[in-house]
Write a protein that holds these residues in place. Sequence first.
Motif, PDB file in Angstrom:
ATOM      1  N   LYS A 206       7.467 -40.831  19.687  1.00  0.00           N
ATOM      2  CA  LYS A 206       7.645 -40.381  18.304  1.00  0.00           C
ATOM      3  C   LYS A 206       8.516 -39.127  18.232  1.00  0.00           C
ATOM      4  CE  LYS A 206       3.300 -39.667  17.452  1.00  0.00           C
ATOM      5  NZ  LYS A 206       2.858 -39.772  18.878  1.00  0.00           N
ATOM      6  N   SER A 207       8.138 -38.107  18.976  1.00  0.00           N
ATOM      7  CA  SER A 207       8.870 -36.844  18.916  1.00  0.00           C
ATOM      8  C   SER A 207      10.287 -36.994  19.450  1.00  0.00           C
ATOM      9  CB  SER A 207       8.118 -35.764  19.708  1.00  0.00           C
ATOM     10  OG  SER A 207       6.889 -35.445  19.082  1.00  0.00           O
ATOM     11  N   THR A 208      10.453 -37.805  20.487  1.00  0.00           N
ATOM     12  CA  THR A 208      11.791 -38.025  21.029  1.00  0.00           C
ATOM     13  C   THR A 208      12.693 -38.672  19.988  1.00  0.00           C
ATOM     14  OG1 THR A 208      10.922 -38.259  23.275  1.00  0.00           O
ATOM     15  CG2 THR A 208      13.109 -39.145  22.860  1.00  0.00           C
ATOM     16  N   LEU A 209      12.178 -39.666  19.271  1.00  0.00           N
ATOM     17  CA  LEU A 209      12.955 -40.337  18.228  1.00  0.00           C
ATOM     18  C   LEU A 209      13.370 -39.349  17.152  1.00  0.00           C
ATOM     19  CD1 LEU A 209      14.000 -43.106  17.201  1.00  0.00           C
ATOM     20  CD2 LEU A 209      11.851 -43.308  15.917  1.00  0.00           C
ATOM     21  N   MET A 210      12.453 -38.482  16.739  1.00  0.00           N
ATOM     22  CA  MET A 210      12.761 -37.518  15.692  1.00  0.00           C
ATOM     23  C   MET A 210      13.687 -36.408  16.188  1.00  0.00           C
ATOM     24  SD  MET A 210      11.489 -38.610  12.922  1.00  0.00           S
ATOM     25  CE  MET A 210      12.036 -40.210  13.561  1.00  0.00           C
ATOM     26  N   LYS A 211      13.587 -36.035  17.463  1.00  0.00           N
ATOM     27  CA  LYS A 211      14.495 -35.021  18.002  1.00  0.00           C
ATOM     28  C   LYS A 211      15.919 -35.557  18.102  1.00  0.00           C
ATOM     29  CE  LYS A 211      11.088 -32.175  20.377  1.00  0.00           C
ATOM     30  NZ  LYS A 211      10.543 -31.693  21.669  1.00  0.00           N
ATOM     31  N   ILE A 212      16.050 -36.853  18.325  1.00  0.00           N
ATOM     32  CA  ILE A 212      17.378 -37.471  18.287  1.00  0.00           C
ATOM     33  C   ILE A 212      17.925 -37.419  16.866  1.00  0.00           C
ATOM     34  CG2 ILE A 212      18.573 -39.697  18.429  1.00  0.00           C
ATOM     35  CD1 ILE A 212      16.842 -40.299  20.901  1.00  0.00           C
ATOM     36  N   LEU A 213      17.083 -37.758  15.896  1.00  0.00           N
ATOM     37  CA  LEU A 213      17.514 -37.736  14.499  1.00  0.00           C
ATOM     38  C   LEU A 213      17.889 -36.332  14.057  1.00  0.00           C
ATOM     39  CD1 LEU A 213      17.913 -39.101  11.767  1.00  0.00           C
ATOM     40  CD2 LEU A 213      15.452 -38.835  11.355  1.00  0.00           C
ATOM     41  N   SER A 214      17.139 -35.335  14.510  1.00  0.00           N
ATOM     42  CA  SER A 214      17.377 -33.952  14.073  1.00  0.00           C
ATOM     43  C   SER A 214      18.449 -33.240  14.891  1.00  0.00           C
ATOM     44  CB  SER A 214      16.073 -33.149  14.141  1.00  0.00           C
ATOM     45  OG  SER A 214      15.623 -33.035  15.481  1.00  0.00           O
ATOM     46  N   GLY A 215      18.997 -33.920  15.911  1.00  0.00           N
ATOM     47  CA  GLY A 215      20.090 -33.338  16.675  1.00  0.00           C
ATOM     48  C   GLY A 215      19.687 -32.546  17.895  1.00  0.00           C
ATOM     49  N   ALA A 216      18.391 -32.460  18.181  1.00  0.00           N
ATOM     50  CA  ALA A 216      17.933 -31.700  19.342  1.00  0.00           C
ATOM     51  C   ALA A 216      18.200 -32.446  20.642  1.00  0.00           C
ATOM     52  CB  ALA A 216      16.444 -31.389  19.216  1.00  0.00           C
ATOM     53  N   TYR A 217      18.151 -33.778  20.610  1.00  0.00           N
ATOM     54  CA  TYR A 217      18.462 -34.616  21.766  1.00  0.00           C
ATOM     55  C   TYR A 217      19.652 -35.507  21.433  1.00  0.00           C
ATOM     56  CZ  TYR A 217      13.776 -33.708  23.820  1.00  0.00           C
ATOM     57  OH  TYR A 217      12.661 -33.140  24.353  1.00  0.00           O
ATOM     58  N   THR A 218      20.401 -35.875  22.463  1.00  0.00           N
ATOM     59  CA  THR A 218      21.439 -36.891  22.302  1.00  0.00           C
ATOM     60  C   THR A 218      20.856 -38.234  22.726  1.00  0.00           C
ATOM     61  OG1 THR A 218      22.275 -36.458  24.536  1.00  0.00           O
ATOM     62  CG2 THR A 218      23.317 -35.277  22.719  1.00  0.00           C
ATOM     63  N   LEU A 219      21.325 -39.312  22.100  1.00  0.00           N
ATOM     64  CA  LEU A 219      20.836 -40.637  22.481  1.00  0.00           C
ATOM     65  C   LEU A 219      21.747 -41.244  23.541  1.00  0.00           C
ATOM     66  CD1 LEU A 219      23.051 -42.418  20.882  1.00  0.00           C
ATOM     67  CD2 LEU A 219      21.404 -42.413  19.019  1.00  0.00           C
ATOM     68  N   ASP A 220      21.235 -42.241  24.232  1.00  0.00           N
ATOM     69  CA  ASP A 220      22.022 -42.951  25.239  1.00  0.00           C
ATOM     70  C   ASP A 220      22.622 -44.234  24.684  1.00  0.00           C
ATOM     71  OD1 ASP A 220      21.682 -41.223  27.583  1.00  0.00           O
ATOM     72  OD2 ASP A 220      19.567 -41.729  27.382  1.00  0.00           O
ATOM     73  N   ALA A 221      22.009 -44.783  23.631  1.00  0.00           N
ATOM     74  CA  ALA A 221      22.555 -45.963  22.961  1.00  0.00           C
ATOM     75  C   ALA A 221      21.930 -46.049  21.583  1.00  0.00           C
ATOM     76  CB  ALA A 221      22.259 -47.231  23.765  1.00  0.00           C
ATOM     77  N   GLY A 222      22.654 -46.710  20.667  1.00  0.00           N
ATOM     78  CA  GLY A 222      22.139 -46.908  19.321  1.00  0.00           C
ATOM     79  C   GLY A 222      23.035 -46.279  18.265  1.00  0.00           C
ATOM     80  N   THR A 223      22.678 -46.527  17.013  1.00  0.00           N
ATOM     81  CA  THR A 223      23.442 -46.009  15.878  1.00  0.00           C
ATOM     82  C   THR A 223      22.494 -45.442  14.831  1.00  0.00           C
ATOM     83  OG1 THR A 223      23.443 -48.145  14.722  1.00  0.00           O
ATOM     84  CG2 THR A 223      25.295 -47.702  16.214  1.00  0.00           C
ATOM     85  N   ILE A 224      23.012 -44.490  14.053  1.00  0.00           N
ATOM     86  CA  ILE A 224      22.267 -43.912  12.933  1.00  0.00           C
ATOM     87  C   ILE A 224      23.203 -43.873  11.734  1.00  0.00           C
ATOM     88  CG2 ILE A 224      20.957 -41.933  12.070  1.00  0.00           C
ATOM     89  CD1 ILE A 224      20.486 -41.083  14.960  1.00  0.00           C
ATOM     90  N   ALA A 225      22.694 -44.299  10.582  1.00  0.00           N
ATOM     91  CA  ALA A 225      23.480 -44.266   9.348  1.00  0.00           C
ATOM     92  C   ALA A 225      22.678 -43.576   8.253  1.00  0.00           C
ATOM     93  CB  ALA A 225      23.866 -45.672   8.908  1.00  0.00           C
ATOM     94  N   LEU A 226      23.363 -42.784   7.452  1.00  0.00           N
ATOM     95  CA  LEU A 226      22.749 -42.100   6.318  1.00  0.00           C
ATOM     96  C   LEU A 226      23.365 -42.654   5.050  1.00  0.00           C
ATOM     97  CD1 LEU A 226      20.711 -39.812   5.723  1.00  0.00           C
ATOM     98  CD2 LEU A 226      22.641 -38.229   5.669  1.00  0.00           C
ATOM     99  N   GLU A 227      22.529 -43.307   4.219  1.00  0.00           N
ATOM    100  CA  GLU A 227      22.988 -43.994   3.014  1.00  0.00           C
ATOM    101  C   GLU A 227      24.157 -44.935   3.318  1.00  0.00           C
ATOM    102  OE1 GLU A 227      23.526 -40.742   0.193  1.00  0.00           O
ATOM    103  OE2 GLU A 227      21.554 -41.226  -0.630  1.00  0.00           O
ATOM    104  N   GLY A 228      24.019 -45.658   4.428  1.00  0.00           N
ATOM    105  CA  GLY A 228      25.006 -46.663   4.801  1.00  0.00           C
ATOM    106  C   GLY A 228      26.206 -46.142   5.551  1.00  0.00           C
ATOM    107  N   GLU A 229      26.330 -44.821   5.670  1.00  0.00           N
ATOM    108  CA  GLU A 229      27.481 -44.227   6.356  1.00  0.00           C
ATOM    109  C   GLU A 229      27.113 -43.909   7.806  1.00  0.00           C
ATOM    110  OE1 GLU A 229      30.071 -40.078   6.421  1.00  0.00           O
ATOM    111  OE2 GLU A 229      28.771 -40.518   4.710  1.00  0.00           O
ATOM    112  N   PRO A 230      27.772 -44.541   8.786  1.00  0.00           N
ATOM    113  CA  PRO A 230      27.481 -44.250  10.193  1.00  0.00           C
ATOM    114  C   PRO A 230      27.743 -42.782  10.513  1.00  0.00           C
ATOM    115  CG  PRO A 230      28.806 -46.250   9.991  1.00  0.00           C
ATOM    116  CD  PRO A 230      28.806 -45.590   8.636  1.00  0.00           C
ATOM    117  N   LEU A 231      26.838 -42.168  11.275  1.00  0.00           N
ATOM    118  CA  LEU A 231      26.985 -40.766  11.642  1.00  0.00           C
ATOM    119  C   LEU A 231      27.771 -40.644  12.943  1.00  0.00           C
ATOM    120  CD1 LEU A 231      23.344 -39.514  10.910  1.00  0.00           C
ATOM    121  CD2 LEU A 231      25.348 -39.365   9.420  1.00  0.00           C
TER     122      LEU A 231
END
Length: 224
Positions: free
Chosen positions: A43-68
């Motif tokens: 849980k915390s790892t997922l949220m730290k990736i979202l908040s920018g504290a960790y970098t991910l190794d694979a995957g995508t994140i979009a905010l209101e349809g816009e890829p980050l």
Amino acid sequence: MTQLLTMQGITKYFFGVPVLKGVDFDLGHGEVHVLLGENGAGKSTLMKILSGAYTLDAGTIALEGEPLDLAAWSPKVAEDRGIVTVYQNFHLIPHLSVAENLALDRFTHERGLIRWREVYAQAAQALQTIDFAIDLRAKVKSLPVSQKQMLEIAIALSKNARVLIMDEPTAALSRKEVATLFKTLAGLKARGIGIIYISHKLEEVKQIGDRITVLRDGVRTATL
């Protein structure tokens, strides 16, 4: 309607060991999405990736349809985009006042002097957004836990939060204080703010959650 937030295939390794294994997660406008799982579930790892504290190794994140742009993702960039975290351990400066804590990121000054009138006006406006009445000159160290929690939320919203991550926000609150917090969260939902809510208190889920996602050993087992 486009989801406020979409995370797809989120994968993270620590020293070659996978801790998140292709996790999908999304959040709607004005929704409280509860994230559940045992300690170590991811849980915390997922949220730290979202908040920018960790970098991910694979995957995508979009905010209101816009890829980050995750290559340039950081806590500061995340906050600038409206993704703000309220942590279980408060990030407040106890010897400063309520107004000073609210103004830390943006002290208004001219020729090296702080414009105190504007500091207090901005602080009052931030507290008004969550209907939180408190002495702006009170030292944070003198506040009860519930008021510190509300101050953290006010600081988050002053950063124009669109996605609010809350990590065990009721851990140190009384039942009455929890009711006050939930009333505040209902007001944020009405304004279209999406809330990701991490908790081990299952009795809270029915009270506050619209949906839940369960993680186990770094895998999303269900969204309900």
